[in-house]
Write an enzyme that holds these catalytic residues in place. Structure first.
Site, PDB file in Angstrom:
ATOM      1  N   HIS A 130       0.747  -1.313  -0.038  1.00  0.00           N
ATOM      2  CA  HIS A 130      -0.124   0.058   0.135  1.00  0.00           C
ATOM      3  C   HIS A 130       1.204   1.347   0.035  1.00  0.00           C
ATOM      4  O   HIS A 130       1.419   1.710   1.058  1.00  0.00           O
ATOM      5  CB  HIS A 130      -1.052   0.007   1.083  1.00  0.00           C
ATOM      6  CG  HIS A 130      -2.098   0.741   1.050  1.00  0.00           C
ATOM      7  ND1 HIS A 130      -2.223   1.851   1.764  1.00  0.00           N
ATOM      8  CD2 HIS A 130      -3.349   0.821   0.104  1.00  0.00           C
ATOM      9  CE1 HIS A 130      -3.388   2.563   1.335  1.00  0.00           C
ATOM     10  NE2 HIS A 130      -3.719   1.899   0.402  1.00  0.00           N
ATOM     11  N   ILE A 148       1.296   3.872   4.055  1.00  0.00           N
ATOM     12  CA  ILE A 148       0.192   4.034   4.926  1.00  0.00           C
ATOM     13  C   ILE A 148      -0.770   3.114   5.180  1.00  0.00           C
ATOM     14  O   ILE A 148      -0.792   2.074   4.471  1.00  0.00           O
ATOM     15  CB  ILE A 148      -0.708   5.314   4.295  1.00  0.00           C
ATOM     16  CG1 ILE A 148      -1.478   4.891   3.049  1.00  0.00           C
ATOM     17  CG2 ILE A 148       0.109   6.819   4.013  1.00  0.00           C
ATOM     18  CD1 ILE A 148      -2.448   6.137   2.825  1.00  0.00           C
ATOM     19  N   GLY A 202      -7.364   2.540   5.061  1.00  0.00           N
ATOM     20  CA  GLY A 202      -8.533   3.120   5.571  1.00  0.00           C
ATOM     21  C   GLY A 202      -9.267   1.764   6.110  1.00  0.00           C
ATOM     22  O   GLY A 202     -10.043   1.815   7.117  1.00  0.00           O
ATOM     23  N   VAL A 203      -9.723   0.688   5.280  1.00  0.00           N
ATOM     24  CA  VAL A 203     -10.660  -0.120   5.460  1.00  0.00           C
ATOM     25  C   VAL A 203      -9.918  -0.899   6.541  1.00  0.00           C
ATOM     26  O   VAL A 203     -10.665  -1.634   7.389  1.00  0.00           O
ATOM     27  CB  VAL A 203     -10.707  -1.206   4.262  1.00  0.00           C
ATOM     28  CG1 VAL A 203      -9.412  -1.811   3.719  1.00  0.00           C
ATOM     29  CG2 VAL A 203     -12.088  -2.199   4.344  1.00  0.00           C
ATOM     30  N   GLU A 239     -11.472  -2.037  10.166  1.00  0.00           N
ATOM     31  CA  GLU A 239     -11.377  -3.538  10.752  1.00  0.00           C
ATOM     32  C   GLU A 239     -10.797  -3.515  12.179  1.00  0.00           C
ATOM     33  O   GLU A 239     -11.151  -4.193  13.083  1.00  0.00           O
ATOM     34  CB  GLU A 239     -10.995  -4.328   9.987  1.00  0.00           C
ATOM     35  CG  GLU A 239     -10.592  -5.734  10.459  1.00  0.00           C
ATOM     36  CD  GLU A 239     -11.721  -6.613  10.639  1.00  0.00           C
ATOM     37  OE1 GLU A 239     -11.981  -7.338  11.451  1.00  0.00           O
ATOM     38  OE2 GLU A 239     -12.823  -6.106  10.127  1.00  0.00           O
TER      39      GLU A 239
END
Length: 146
Positions: free
Chosen positions: A54, A60, A63-64, A68
Site C-alpha cells: 500500500h 500508509i 482505511g478499510v 477493521e
C-alpha cells in the site's frame, strides 16, 4: 455500584476473536466495560504486510483496515455480555466513515469504541481512531451477532 473495567492482552484477545496474522489488528484492550465501551491499540511497524503493497515508497495503513481494527476493538463490548458469550460479532455495516489523517509505520493506532444501541442480534457502535491524540478516523459501525 461501580462497573468492572476489564483489560485483555493479546493472548486473551486471540481466545475471543477468530482472527490471526495478518488480520488480527488489535494488540491490547486497555479498558473495557461490556455493554458500554472499549479502548485499545495496535502498534504499527513496517513489518505489517499491508505496508509492503500500500504505497510502498510512502506506506500508509489502508482505511478499510483502520475500520477493521476498530471493529475488533469493539468485539469485547459485545462478546463479554452474557447473552452473546461464545458467539461471533460480524461486521454488518459502516456509516459516516471519515478519514482525517494518514496512519504510518511506527504509529500507535489508539481506538475507542462506544456501544450506542443493541436491538436483538443487531448492535450499533461509534468508533474513533487516534494517533498521538489526533483523530485520524471516525465511523458508525453495525454488527450482527451470530
Amino acid at each position: 455500584m461501580t462497573e468492572e473495567v476489564l483489560s485483555f492482552d493479546i493472548m486473551e484477545i486471540m481466545e475471543m476473536l477468530p482472527h490471526r496474522y495478518p488480520f488480527l489488528l488489535v494488540d491490547r484492550i486497555t479498558e473495557c466495560v461490556p455493554g458500554k465501551y472499549c479502548k485499545g491499540y495496535k502498534n504499527l511497524s513496517m513489518n505489517e504486510g499491508f505496508f509492503q503493497g500500500h504505497f510502498p515508497n510512502n506506506p500508509i495503513m489502508p482505511g478499510v483496515l483502520q475500520l477493521e481494527a476498530m471493529a475488533q476493538c469493539a468485539a469485547p463490548i459485545l462478546l463479554k455480555l452474557p447473552e452473546f458469550n461464545g458467539k461471533l460479532a460480524l461486521y454488518a455495516g459502516v456509516d459516516a466513515a471519515r478519514f482525517k489523517s494518514i496512519v504510518r509505520p511506527g504509529d500507535k493506532f489508539e481506538m475507542e469504541v462506544e456501544l450506542q444501541k443493541v436491538k436483538g442480534p443487531i448492535c450499533k457502535a461509534h468508533g474513533i481512531g487516534r494517533v498521538d491524540g489526533k483523530v485520524v478516523v471516525e465511523a458508525d459501525m453495525t454488527f450482527a451477532i451470530k
